[in-house]
Scaffold this motif. Structure first.
Motif, PDB file in Angstrom:
ATOM      1  N   LYS A 180      -5.668  42.449   8.704  1.00 31.42           N
ATOM      2  CA  LYS A 180      -5.857  43.833   9.106  1.00 31.42           C
ATOM      3  C   LYS A 180      -4.936  44.744   8.308  1.00 31.42           C
ATOM      4  O   LYS A 180      -3.849  44.352   7.897  1.00 31.42           O
ATOM      5  N   ASP A 181      -5.367  45.966   8.134  1.00 37.73           N
ATOM      6  CA  ASP A 181      -4.556  46.987   7.473  1.00 37.73           C
ATOM      7  C   ASP A 181      -3.787  47.743   8.552  1.00 37.73           C
ATOM      8  O   ASP A 181      -4.200  48.812   9.012  1.00 37.73           O
ATOM      9  N   SER A 182      -2.664  47.177   8.989  1.00 37.23           N
ATOM     10  CA  SER A 182      -1.874  47.776  10.064  1.00 37.23           C
ATOM     11  C   SER A 182      -0.459  47.223  10.003  1.00 37.23           C
ATOM     12  O   SER A 182      -0.160  46.350   9.176  1.00 37.23           O
ATOM     13  N   LEU A 183       0.402  47.707  10.872  1.00 40.84           N
ATOM     14  CA  LEU A 183       1.728  47.127  10.986  1.00 40.84           C
ATOM     15  C   LEU A 183       1.620  45.796  11.719  1.00 40.84           C
ATOM     16  O   LEU A 183       0.788  45.637  12.625  1.00 40.84           O
ATOM     17  N   PRO A 184       2.444  44.819  11.358  1.00 38.70           N
ATOM     18  CA  PRO A 184       2.389  43.529  12.062  1.00 38.70           C
ATOM     19  C   PRO A 184       2.841  43.682  13.507  1.00 38.70           C
ATOM     20  O   PRO A 184       3.611  44.582  13.839  1.00 38.70           O
ATOM     21  N   SER A 185       2.355  42.808  14.368  1.00 34.46           N
ATOM     22  CA  SER A 185       2.738  42.858  15.777  1.00 34.46           C
ATOM     23  C   SER A 185       2.702  41.459  16.362  1.00 34.46           C
ATOM     24  O   SER A 185       2.052  40.558  15.820  1.00 34.46           O
ATOM     25  N   TYR A 186       3.411  41.281  17.459  1.00 34.65           N
ATOM     26  CA  TYR A 186       3.397  40.011  18.175  1.00 34.65           C
ATOM     27  C   TYR A 186       2.180  40.003  19.099  1.00 34.65           C
ATOM     28  O   TYR A 186       2.079  40.824  20.008  1.00 34.65           O
ATOM     29  N   THR A 187       1.254  39.094  18.864  1.00 38.98           N
ATOM     30  CA  THR A 187       0.029  39.060  19.653  1.00 38.98           C
ATOM     31  C   THR A 187      -0.599  37.673  19.594  1.00 38.98           C
ATOM     32  O   THR A 187      -0.422  36.941  18.614  1.00 38.98           O
ATOM     33  N   ASN A 234      -3.903  37.610  19.970  1.00 36.36           N
ATOM     34  CA  ASN A 234      -5.257  37.972  19.551  1.00 36.36           C
ATOM     35  C   ASN A 234      -5.501  37.494  18.124  1.00 36.36           C
ATOM     36  O   ASN A 234      -4.874  37.971  17.181  1.00 36.36           O
ATOM     37  N   GLU A 235      -6.429  36.560  17.940  1.00 38.43           N
ATOM     38  CA  GLU A 235      -6.665  35.966  16.625  1.00 38.43           C
ATOM     39  C   GLU A 235      -7.084  37.004  15.590  1.00 38.43           C
ATOM     40  O   GLU A 235      -6.807  36.857  14.405  1.00 38.43           O
ATOM     41  N   ASP A 236      -7.773  38.059  16.017  1.00 40.81           N
ATOM     42  CA  ASP A 236      -8.256  39.075  15.078  1.00 40.81           C
ATOM     43  C   ASP A 236      -7.165  40.048  14.640  1.00 40.81           C
ATOM     44  O   ASP A 236      -7.391  40.873  13.765  1.00 40.81           O
ATOM     45  N   HIS A 237      -5.990  39.968  15.236  1.00 36.18           N
ATOM     46  CA  HIS A 237      -4.920  40.897  14.883  1.00 36.18           C
ATOM     47  C   HIS A 237      -3.611  40.178  14.546  1.00 36.18           C
ATOM     48  O   HIS A 237      -2.571  40.814  14.440  1.00 36.18           O
ATOM     49  N   LYS A 238      -3.683  38.867  14.357  1.00 33.22           N
ATOM     50  CA  LYS A 238      -2.469  38.094  14.101  1.00 33.22           C
ATOM     51  C   LYS A 238      -1.906  38.316  12.708  1.00 33.22           C
ATOM     52  O   LYS A 238      -0.705  38.185  12.489  1.00 33.22           O
ATOM     53  N   TYR A 239      -2.769  38.620  11.745  1.00 32.87           N
ATOM     54  CA  TYR A 239      -2.356  38.669  10.355  1.00 32.87           C
ATOM     55  C   TYR A 239      -2.663  40.044   9.764  1.00 32.87           C
ATOM     56  O   TYR A 239      -3.750  40.585   9.961  1.00 32.87           O
ATOM     57  N   VAL A 240      -1.692  40.594   9.037  1.00 32.14           N
ATOM     58  CA  VAL A 240      -1.899  41.883   8.399  1.00 32.14           C
ATOM     59  C   VAL A 240      -1.620  41.757   6.904  1.00 32.14           C
ATOM     60  O   VAL A 240      -0.847  40.894   6.462  1.00 32.14           O
ATOM     61  N   GLY A 241      -2.262  42.626   6.137  1.00 26.83           N
ATOM     62  CA  GLY A 241      -2.004  42.696   4.707  1.00 26.83           C
ATOM     63  C   GLY A 241      -1.236  43.966   4.401  1.00 26.83           C
ATOM     64  O   GLY A 241      -1.651  45.051   4.823  1.00 26.83           O
ATOM     65  N   LYS A 242      -0.102  43.847   3.698  1.00 33.88           N
ATOM     66  CA  LYS A 242       0.723  45.014   3.405  1.00 33.88           C
ATOM     67  C   LYS A 242       1.221  44.985   1.963  1.00 33.88           C
ATOM     68  O   LYS A 242       1.614  43.934   1.442  1.00 33.88           O
ATOM     69  N   LYS A 243       1.208  46.164   1.357  1.00 34.37           N
ATOM     70  CA  LYS A 243       1.828  46.323   0.044  1.00 34.37           C
ATOM     71  C   LYS A 243       3.333  46.451   0.234  1.00 34.37           C
ATOM     72  O   LYS A 243       3.803  47.155   1.129  1.00 34.37           O
ATOM     73  N   VAL A 244       4.089  45.760  -0.594  1.00 37.21           N
ATOM     74  CA  VAL A 244       5.543  45.787  -0.470  1.00 37.21           C
ATOM     75  C   VAL A 244       6.102  47.102  -1.004  1.00 37.21           C
ATOM     76  O   VAL A 244       5.688  47.597  -2.053  1.00 37.21           O
ATOM     77  N   GLU A 245       7.029  47.672  -0.235  1.00 38.89           N
ATOM     78  CA  GLU A 245       7.778  48.848  -0.666  1.00 38.89           C
ATOM     79  C   GLU A 245       9.107  48.372  -1.248  1.00 38.89           C
ATOM     80  O   GLU A 245       9.759  47.486  -0.684  1.00 38.89           O
TER      81      GLU A 245
END
Length: 274
Positions: free
Chosen positions: A118-125, A127-138
């Motif tokens: 997902k394109d979002s901030l990571p979170s503790y969950t 929910n299989e559909d929200h467990k993993y996020v993709g982020k560009k490194v700053e």
């Protein structure tokens, strides 16, 4: 699943042994952030938050007890992160040297839009559909650090409306920040925050669904935890052979095809590094 949100070509550099495991098992390994090559991982943001709290105490905007409570909140929400790393560049010499067995490995090119991220901030969950996020490194240059200080000072009041959630969002930024010296890597990450709970007195593990998913490997006599991230065959679009890799292209194409990656293109590095 997201489409055309992320870059269509991001490269994971690895050894041939890791490549074989990734392709055969159809998964990347997400490693603990504290086991990466950047000794300041998570520390950059943490140091800024600490410095801001010291300033706020000096400015008499908060008490020492309040600062201690905020510090505990921050640290309690910025631990146990696991990542897999990718680069926008598929033929970068420092990547071959650092992550692909000194040029003897490969770079696996994946389309993030075909992954379950997902394109979002990571979170503790759970929910299989929200467990993993993709982020560009700053990369933490002066501009980033100044902006982060400003954000911390604007959101330190976690009792205010929305303040707590804004502050928690700041803790999640730390998983996609690296020292400016690594800027040439042009890194993206898959980030997973597993629900790992420990008894605060004994540090014994409290069983959760994520706890049972943890796996372990030994590297240079160190026991290291990791989590598996499943990939689908059509997410792998090409494989780049490192400049020292002597593998036969036909062997690579046969191996990929037999494991279901029939559309992946095999290329050779253009760097004259021997």
């Amino acid at each position: 699943m997201n489409y055309k949100i992320f870059p269509e070509k991001l490269y994971h550099y690895c050894s041939m042994a890791a490549f074989k495991s990734i392709i055969e098992n159809k998964c990347f390994w997400l490693s603990f952030t504290e086991n990466t090559n950047d000794a300041t991982e998570l520390k950059i943001c943490r140091d800024i938050v600490y410095a801001c709290l010291v300033d706020l105490i000096k400015e008499e905007k908060i008490s020492q007890d309040r600062a201690d409570a905020i510090w505990r909140t921050y640290n309690g929400n910025s631990t146990h992160g696991y990542i897999a790393c990718f680069s926008e560049d598929g033929d970068l010499l420092n990547q071959w040297r650092s992550y692909a067995d000194d040029g003897n490995g490969v770079a696996i090119c994946v389309d993030f839009n075909r992954l379950n991220v997902k394109d979002s901030l990571p979170s503790y969950t759970y929910n299989e559909d929200h467990k993993y996020v993709g982020k560009k490194v700053e990369y933490a240059d002066d501009y980033f650090c100044d902006n982060f200080r400003t954000l911390v000072k604007e959101n330190y009041d976690i009792n205010a409306d929305g303040g707590f959630y804004n502050f928690l969002a700041l803790t999640k930024l730390s998983y996609s920040v690296k020292h400016y010296a690594f800027k040439d890597e042009r890194e993206w990450r898959i980030i997973h925050l597993p629900m790992l709970l420990f008894n605060e007195n004994s540090y014994n593990v409290i069983d959760t669904p994520d706890t049972s998913s943890a796996k372990f490997r030994v590297i240079r006599n160190q026991l290291l935890s990791y989590f598996e991230f499943t990939i689908v065959e059509d997410s792998v679009v090409e494989v780049v052979l490192g400049p020292k890799n002597k593998s036969n292209v036909l062997d690579l194409k046969l191996f990929l095809s037999l494991n279901g990656y029939k559309k992946a293109i095999v290329k050779k590095s253009g760097i004259p590094y021997q």
